[in-house]
Every structure is written in structure tokens, then in C-alpha cells.
Write an enzyme that holds these catalytic residues in place. Structure first.
Site, PDB file in Angstrom:
ATOM      1  N   ARG A  89      -9.545   2.490  25.955  1.00  0.00           N
ATOM      2  CA  ARG A  89      -9.801   2.651  24.576  1.00  0.00           C
ATOM      3  C   ARG A  89      -9.308   1.524  23.630  1.00  0.00           C
ATOM      4  NH1 ARG A  89     -12.421   7.621  25.169  1.00  0.00           N
ATOM      5  NH2 ARG A  89     -12.345   8.759  23.337  1.00  0.00           N
ATOM      6  N   ARG A 128     -24.546  17.713  19.951  1.00  0.00           N
ATOM      7  CA  ARG A 128     -24.206  17.734  21.429  1.00  0.00           C
ATOM      8  C   ARG A 128     -23.680  19.062  22.105  1.00  0.00           C
ATOM      9  NH1 ARG A 128     -20.387  13.013  23.534  1.00  0.00           N
ATOM     10  NH2 ARG A 128     -18.252  13.554  22.309  1.00  0.00           N
ATOM     11  N   ARG A 163     -18.208  21.021  21.900  1.00  0.00           N
ATOM     12  CA  ARG A 163     -16.830  20.558  22.077  1.00  0.00           C
ATOM     13  C   ARG A 163     -16.126  20.910  20.612  1.00  0.00           C
ATOM     14  NH1 ARG A 163     -16.465  14.681  24.629  1.00  0.00           N
ATOM     15  NH2 ARG A 163     -14.968  14.613  22.912  1.00  0.00           N
ATOM     16  N   ARG A 174     -12.375   9.790  14.876  1.00  0.00           N
ATOM     17  CA  ARG A 174     -12.637   9.513  15.937  1.00  0.00           C
ATOM     18  C   ARG A 174     -13.383   8.064  15.865  1.00  0.00           C
ATOM     19  NH1 ARG A 174     -15.640  13.754  18.497  1.00  0.00           N
ATOM     20  NH2 ARG A 174     -15.841  12.451  20.648  1.00  0.00           N
TER      21      ARG A 174
HETATM   22  P1  AMP Z   1     -13.899  11.175  25.223  1.00  0.00           P
HETATM   23  O1  AMP Z   1     -14.389  12.507  26.062  1.00  0.00           O
HETATM   24  O2  AMP Z   1     -14.051   9.971  26.038  1.00  0.00           O
HETATM   25  O3  AMP Z   1     -14.682  11.292  23.813  1.00  0.00           O
HETATM   26  O4  AMP Z   1     -12.491  11.704  24.863  1.00  0.00           O
HETATM   27  C1  AMP Z   1     -12.177  12.808  24.297  1.00  0.00           C
HETATM   28  C2  AMP Z   1     -10.683  12.828  23.501  1.00  0.00           C
HETATM   29  O5  AMP Z   1      -9.560  12.407  24.807  1.00  0.00           O
HETATM   30  C3  AMP Z   1     -10.169  11.400  22.796  1.00  0.00           C
HETATM   31  O6  AMP Z   1     -10.855  11.796  21.262  1.00  0.00           O
HETATM   32  C4  AMP Z   1      -9.033  11.216  23.071  1.00  0.00           C
HETATM   33  O7  AMP Z   1      -8.101  12.324  22.232  1.00  0.00           O
HETATM   34  C5  AMP Z   1      -8.624  11.508  24.433  1.00  0.00           C
HETATM   35  N1  AMP Z   1      -9.002  10.268  25.544  1.00  0.00           N
HETATM   36  C6  AMP Z   1      -9.951   9.793  26.224  1.00  0.00           C
HETATM   37  N2  AMP Z   1      -9.593   8.741  26.678  1.00  0.00           N
HETATM   38  C7  AMP Z   1      -8.844   8.235  26.324  1.00  0.00           C
HETATM   39  C8  AMP Z   1      -7.834   7.124  26.484  1.00  0.00           C
HETATM   40  N3  AMP Z   1      -8.502   6.385  27.301  1.00  0.00           N
HETATM   41  N4  AMP Z   1      -6.812   6.673  25.702  1.00  0.00           N
HETATM   42  C9  AMP Z   1      -6.440   7.726  24.859  1.00  0.00           C
HETATM   43  N5  AMP Z   1      -6.890   8.924  24.435  1.00  0.00           N
HETATM   44  C10 AMP Z   1      -8.135   9.429  25.363  1.00  0.00           C
END
Ligand code: AMP
Length: 215
Positions: A89, A128, A163, A174
Site C-alpha cells: 500500500r 458494494r 462493509r 481512503r
Molecule cells: P481493503 O480490503 O484492501 O480495502 O483493506 C481494508 C482496510 O485494511 C484498509 O482501509 C486498511 O485499514 C487495512 N489494510 C489492508 N491492507 C493494508 C496494507 N497493506 N497496509 C496497511 N493497511 C492495510
């Protein structure tokens, strides 16, 4: 099989594209968001710490995510072709991933950028939904991804989940985090010669065909 890294704004449909790749090519889907959500659902001490950070739309610390990812990549099935969804990320995580991959003897073959604008990403985030039983993704605003019956899984017949970080306020946080921390990865992978940019403004099927043309 090429190991894939996905780079995309929030709600771009990385999970949907990953599911399609898993079904058609037997890829292993590794989502750090899913790993973190499982930790939260387990009710562990770490999970409790993560709840508020994730709800707010901020990133979890590099150390925590990297530790979870390391354990996952170390499992045998990760040797047969994987999709990394949600990691790296930021550039620091990309460097850590390079080290991790070389220590595990894994190659990072292609970084796929799902290109789309903010307005469309927000629209997708607000619509979603996921089936809590089978994990299938839906979108109430997109005809190609709508359930047959409103908010009910076509396969399991159970009500779909939305979610708690898919609301307008959290989406904006985000998206800004994505612009500041994640988008610089495009240059990182372009410099390595493995970046492929895919148009992600059409249907999931269009995007999938674009992805197939680069893997
Ligand atoms: P996602 O499902 O990829 O949208 O991730 C949901 C949440 O998980 C994000 O908004 C972050 O809070 C956390 N997250 C997921 N992947 C990472 C990562 N590689 N580094 C830091 N936080 C993460």
C-alpha cells in the site's frame, strides 16, 4: 503462472477480479484486507486494536500487516501462483515485499494498475455488498453485479453485508490515503519494468479481459 500484484483505488473491484482469476486459473488470492478482517472477527487482542483504525479508513501499521502477510506467503499454496490484493500500500511495503520475496524464493512478475477515476470508485464503494456465507461480491448500483433479489445472495439466499468502511466519509479518507501513499507505487513498478495499466471503467468482464491480455 505469473504472480500478480494489484494496485488500485479503494473499491476498484480487486476482490472481484481476484475471484475471477481464482475460478479460471486457480490462482491463490491473498488479500491483506481479508487477513485483517479475519483478525478483527476472531476477537483477538490485535483484532480489537485494528477495529477502529480500519473503520476510520486509515492504514494499519506496516509491521502488523507485513507480519500477517509473511505468514500467509510462507504457506505452500503460495508457491503455485498468487494475487496480492491490498499489499503493498506504500513504497516502504513494496521494499519489504521485495526482500520477503527474495528470502522466500518468490518472483513478483506483474503489477496490474486498475485505472479509474474517483467518482466511479466512490459509486462502487457505496453500492458494494458481500455474502457473509460464500464471500461472493455484489454491487447494488451496477447491473452486471446486482443480486437477483435486492440485497440477498443469489447462491446462498442470505442477506448481504455492507462493509462499515464503505461510506462516503471513510471512502474520501481512503481515497486520499491511496493518492498519497499507494499511487507512488506506479513509478516504483514502472521503474522495475513490470507495471501494466488496465482500463477499469467498464464492466467487471471488460476489466477481466484486459487483465487476461497481460498475464
Ligand atoms: P481493503 O480490503 O484492501 O480495502 O483493506 C481494508 C482496510 O485494511 C484498509 O482501509 C486498511 O485499514 C487495512 N489494510 C489492508 N491492507 C493494508 C496494507 N497493506 N497496509 C496497511 N493497511 C492495510
Amino acid at each position: 503462472m505469473k504472480n500478480i500484484i494489484f494496485i488500485a483505488p479503494p473499491a476498484a473491484g480487486k476482490g472481484t477480479q481476484s475471484d475471477l482469476l481464482v475460478k479460471k486459473y486457480n490462482y491463490v488470492h491473498i488479500s491483506t484486507g481479508d487477513l485483517l478482517r479475519s483478525e478483527v472477527a476472531s476477537g483477538s487482542k490485535l483484532g480489537l486494536e485494528l477495529t477502529d483504525i480500519m473503520k476510520s479508513g486509515s492504514l494499519v501499521s506496516d509491521e502488523i500487516v507485513t507480519e500477517l502477510l509473511k505468514k500467509r506467503l510462507d504457506q505452500d499454496d503460495a508457491r503455485k501462483g498468487f494475487i496480492l490484493d491490498g499489499y503493498p500500500r506504500n513504497v516502504n511495503q513494496a521494499k519489504v515485499l521485495d526482500e520477503l520475496a527474495s528470502s522466500l524464493g518468490i518472483t513478483l512478475d506483474v503489477a496490474i494498475y486498475l485505472d479509474m477515476d474517483e467518482e466511479l470508485a466512490m459509486h462502487r464503494a457505496l453500492g458494494r455488498m458481500t455474502c457473509p456465507k460464500c464471500g461472493r461480491g455484489y454491487n447494488r448500483y451496477e447491473s452486471a453485479m446486482k443480486p437477483i433479489k435486492d440485497d440477498i445472495c443469489d447462491d446462498c439466499g442470505v442477506p448481504l453485508d455492507h462493509r462499515n468502511d464503505d461510506n462516503e466519509e471513510t471512502f474520501k479518507i481512503r481515497f486520499n490515503t491511496y493518492l498519497e501513499s499507494t499511487k507512488p507505487l506506479l513509478k516504483y513498478y514502472e521503474d522495475k519494468g513490470i507495471l501494466k495499466t488496465i482500463d477499469n471503467s467498464g464492466t467487471p468482464k471488460d476489466t477481466f479481459e484486459n487483465i487476461e491480455s497481460v498475464i
